[in-house]
Design a protein around this motif. Structure first.
Motif, PDB file in Angstrom:
ATOM      1  N   ASP A 160       0.828  -1.209   0.000  1.00  0.00           N
ATOM      2  CA  ASP A 160       0.000   0.000   0.000  1.00  0.00           C
ATOM      3  C   ASP A 160       0.860   1.256   0.000  1.00  0.00           C
ATOM      4  N   ILE A 161       1.976   1.202   0.721  1.00  0.00           N
ATOM      5  CA  ILE A 161       2.905   2.345   0.694  1.00  0.00           C
ATOM      6  C   ILE A 161       3.417   2.530  -0.729  1.00  0.00           C
ATOM      7  N   GLY A 162       3.813   1.416  -1.365  1.00  0.00           N
ATOM      8  CA  GLY A 162       4.297   1.483  -2.737  1.00  0.00           C
ATOM      9  C   GLY A 162       3.258   2.024  -3.695  1.00  0.00           C
ATOM     10  N   ALA A 163       1.997   1.645  -3.494  1.00  0.00           N
ATOM     11  CA  ALA A 163       0.920   2.113  -4.373  1.00  0.00           C
ATOM     12  C   ALA A 163       0.696   3.614  -4.229  1.00  0.00           C
ATOM     13  N   VAL A 164       0.745   4.107  -2.997  1.00  0.00           N
ATOM     14  CA  VAL A 164       0.583   5.544  -2.773  1.00  0.00           C
ATOM     15  C   VAL A 164       1.724   6.312  -3.442  1.00  0.00           C
ATOM     16  N   ILE A 165       2.939   5.815  -3.278  1.00  0.00           N
ATOM     17  CA  ILE A 165       4.102   6.484  -3.874  1.00  0.00           C
ATOM     18  C   ILE A 165       4.005   6.489  -5.391  1.00  0.00           C
ATOM     19  N   ALA A 166       3.675   5.354  -5.986  1.00  0.00           N
ATOM     20  CA  ALA A 166       3.566   5.280  -7.445  1.00  0.00           C
ATOM     21  C   ALA A 166       2.482   6.209  -7.961  1.00  0.00           C
ATOM     22  N   THR A 167       1.380   6.317  -7.240  1.00  0.00           N
ATOM     23  CA  THR A 167       0.299   7.217  -7.644  1.00  0.00           C
ATOM     24  C   THR A 167       0.746   8.672  -7.571  1.00  0.00           C
ATOM     25  N   ALA A 168       1.415   9.035  -6.476  1.00  0.00           N
ATOM     26  CA  ALA A 168       1.867  10.415  -6.311  1.00  0.00           C
ATOM     27  C   ALA A 168       2.907  10.798  -7.357  1.00  0.00           C
ATOM     28  N   LEU A 169       3.709   9.824  -7.786  1.00  0.00           N
ATOM     29  CA  LEU A 169       4.726  10.100  -8.802  1.00  0.00           C
ATOM     30  C   LEU A 169       4.135  10.315 -10.183  1.00  0.00           C
ATOM     31  N   THR A 170       3.008   9.685 -10.464  1.00  0.00           N
ATOM     32  CA  THR A 170       2.513   9.640 -11.839  1.00  0.00           C
ATOM     33  C   THR A 170       1.226  10.420 -12.080  1.00  0.00           C
ATOM     34  N   GLU A 171       0.573  10.873 -11.008  1.00  0.00           N
ATOM     35  CA  GLU A 171      -0.681  11.606 -11.167  1.00  0.00           C
ATOM     36  C   GLU A 171      -0.581  12.989 -10.554  1.00  0.00           C
ATOM     37  N   ASP A 172      -1.317  13.927 -11.107  1.00  0.00           N
ATOM     38  CA  ASP A 172      -1.354  15.290 -10.577  1.00  0.00           C
ATOM     39  C   ASP A 172      -2.197  15.347  -9.305  1.00  0.00           C
ATOM     40  N   GLY A 173      -1.995  16.396  -8.535  1.00  0.00           N
ATOM     41  CA  GLY A 173      -2.827  16.640  -7.369  1.00  0.00           C
ATOM     42  C   GLY A 173      -2.215  16.262  -6.044  1.00  0.00           C
ATOM     43  N   HIS A 174      -0.995  15.753  -6.059  1.00  0.00           N
ATOM     44  CA  HIS A 174      -0.372  15.311  -4.810  1.00  0.00           C
ATOM     45  C   HIS A 174       0.798  16.210  -4.394  1.00  0.00           C
ATOM     46  N   GLU A 175       1.072  17.215  -5.194  1.00  0.00           N
ATOM     47  CA  GLU A 175       2.211  18.091  -4.927  1.00  0.00           C
ATOM     48  C   GLU A 175       2.016  18.855  -3.612  1.00  0.00           C
ATOM     49  N   GLY A 176       3.084  18.876  -2.800  1.00  0.00           N
ATOM     50  CA  GLY A 176       3.048  19.629  -1.556  1.00  0.00           C
ATOM     51  C   GLY A 176       2.304  18.960  -0.420  1.00  0.00           C
ATOM     52  N   HIS A 177       1.900  17.703  -0.597  1.00  0.00           N
ATOM     53  CA  HIS A 177       1.169  16.991   0.448  1.00  0.00           C
ATOM     54  C   HIS A 177       2.109  16.101   1.262  1.00  0.00           C
ATOM     55  N   SER A 178       1.811  15.986   2.553  1.00  0.00           N
ATOM     56  CA  SER A 178       2.468  15.019   3.428  1.00  0.00           C
ATOM     57  C   SER A 178       1.426  13.974   3.800  1.00  0.00           C
ATOM     58  N   TYR A 179       1.679  12.728   3.428  1.00  0.00           N
ATOM     59  CA  TYR A 179       0.703  11.664   3.614  1.00  0.00           C
ATOM     60  C   TYR A 179       1.113  10.736   4.760  1.00  0.00           C
ATOM     61  N   GLY A 180       0.318  10.727   5.821  1.00  0.00           N
ATOM     62  CA  GLY A 180       0.506   9.761   6.894  1.00  0.00           C
ATOM     63  C   GLY A 180      -0.271   8.503   6.565  1.00  0.00           C
ATOM     64  N   LEU A 181       0.401   7.372   6.450  1.00  0.00           N
ATOM     65  CA  LEU A 181      -0.229   6.143   5.980  1.00  0.00           C
ATOM     66  C   LEU A 181      -0.374   5.118   7.098  1.00  0.00           C
ATOM     67  N   THR A 182      -1.555   4.503   7.174  1.00  0.00           N
ATOM     68  CA  THR A 182      -1.794   3.427   8.126  1.00  0.00           C
ATOM     69  C   THR A 182      -2.539   2.298   7.428  1.00  0.00           C
ATOM     70  N   GLY A 183      -2.610   1.174   8.132  1.00  0.00           N
ATOM     71  CA  GLY A 183      -3.474   0.095   7.707  1.00  0.00           C
ATOM     72  C   GLY A 183      -4.901   0.367   8.157  1.00  0.00           C
ATOM     73  N   PRO A 184      -5.805  -0.627   8.011  1.00  0.00           N
ATOM     74  CA  PRO A 184      -7.217  -0.391   8.281  1.00  0.00           C
ATOM     75  C   PRO A 184      -7.668  -0.635   9.714  1.00  0.00           C
ATOM     76  N   GLU A 185      -6.746  -1.082  10.613  1.00  0.00           N
ATOM     77  CA  GLU A 185      -7.191  -1.492  11.946  1.00  0.00           C
ATOM     78  C   GLU A 185      -6.081  -1.291  12.967  1.00  0.00           C
ATOM     79  N   LEU A 186      -6.493  -1.024  14.208  1.00  0.00           N
ATOM     80  CA  LEU A 186      -5.564  -0.923  15.324  1.00  0.00           C
ATOM     81  C   LEU A 186      -5.427  -2.290  15.982  1.00  0.00           C
TER      82      LEU A 186
END
Length: 277
Positions: A160-186
């Motif tokens: 999922d981390i890899g997917a977020v990174i690949a999306t941010a690299l290849t699609e517009d709209g993610h510039e200047g964002h800091s993304y805190g990533l978690t899984g779906p459950e504690l």
């Protein structure tokens, strides 16, 4: 377009490579030792070292975007040459950058976020892949020993981390964002042990370590003192509600984050006694 992925053979980097290739992009994978790289077919593997900015110059030729990690060595010490790295990116005409945070801030974060590059900063919580540290003990003794049993964290799947990174690299709209990533459950540690037990089909015993036992074990393993204290700060004496599930993975990628049960099912072999035979 060609994208350069640094740390390409790491637990996250290889997923960044895979996601970019699946999307039809050209990928150049940077590693210190190309002969040992085991990456998906189609990746161009090149030699380089982030701690030596000059070694990046050949790899940056014709590159549109770069994924960076803030790690200078196998101990994950933060990079001290962030300004030189950013200068090399700018000289090469790189437009877009993602940066995976390290366990301690160095010079790269400030250099990237203070530049005119279109950057996205990615800050995952605990990696599910960290559970691989239990593999040998599970295989040989059927035991997991960890401190801070009651601390509940929202582990995130490295894919999922890899997917977020690949999306941010290849699609517009993610510039200047800091993304805190978690899984779906504690999950606390006993819950993780139960899930792993169910996946491998045999019982795993859990024993909670004291902080002193943790320090002794990590020092014997050669873990740097700063990293030990970081682990205690992050996982010990955590206030109630300190860790929360975030919706970022789904917001960026369009699909829910993977569960720890799924991760465990994907990694059963690593915990099998047969693997050590």
């Amino acid at each position: 377009m060609t994208f350069l992925v640094t740390g390409a053979t790491g637990s996250v980097g290889r997923h960044v490579v895979a996601h970019l290739l699946e999307a039809g992009h050209r990928v150049r994978a940077l590693t210190r030792d190309p002969a040992r790289a085991r990456l998906p077919e189609g990746a161009e593997v090149v030699q380089g070292d982030l701690s030596r900015a000059g070694s990046l110059v050949p790899a940056l030729k014709g590159v549109e975007g770069v994924h960076l990690i803030d790690a200078a060595d196998s101990a994950y010490a933060p990079l001290q040459n962030g300004t030189e790295i950013v200068a090399a990116l700018r000289e090469a005409g790189v437009r877009r950058v993602t940066l995976l945070s390290g366990w301690s801030p160095g010079t790269l974060e400030a250099a990237v976020t203070g530049s005119e590059l279109a950057w996205t900063y990615v800050q995952p919580t605990e990696f599910m892949a960290n559970a691989l540290a239990w593999a040998e003990s599970v295989r040989t003794k059927g035991v997991i020993e960890e401190p801070f049993a009651a601390t509940r964290t929202a582990m995130v799947h490295e894919a999922d981390i890899g997917a977020v990174i690949a999306t941010a690299l290849t699609e517009d709209g993610h510039e200047g964002h800091s993304y805190g990533l978690t899984g779906p459950e504690l999950l606390d540690v006993p819950a993780k042990v139960r899930i792993l037990s169910e996946a491998i089909g045999r019982e795993i015993t859990f024993r909670e370590l004291t902080v002193d036992e943790m320090r002794e074990r990590y020092r014997a393993q050669g873990v740097p003192e700063q990293m030990i204290e970081f682990q205690i700060e992050v996982f010990g004496n955590v206030p109630e509600g300190a860790y929360q599930v975030t919706p970022t993975v789904e917001q960026v990628t369009g699909r829910p984050p993977r569960t720890f049960a799924r991760w465990a099912a994907e990694h059963v072999e690593a915990f099998s006694p047969d693997r050590g035979a």
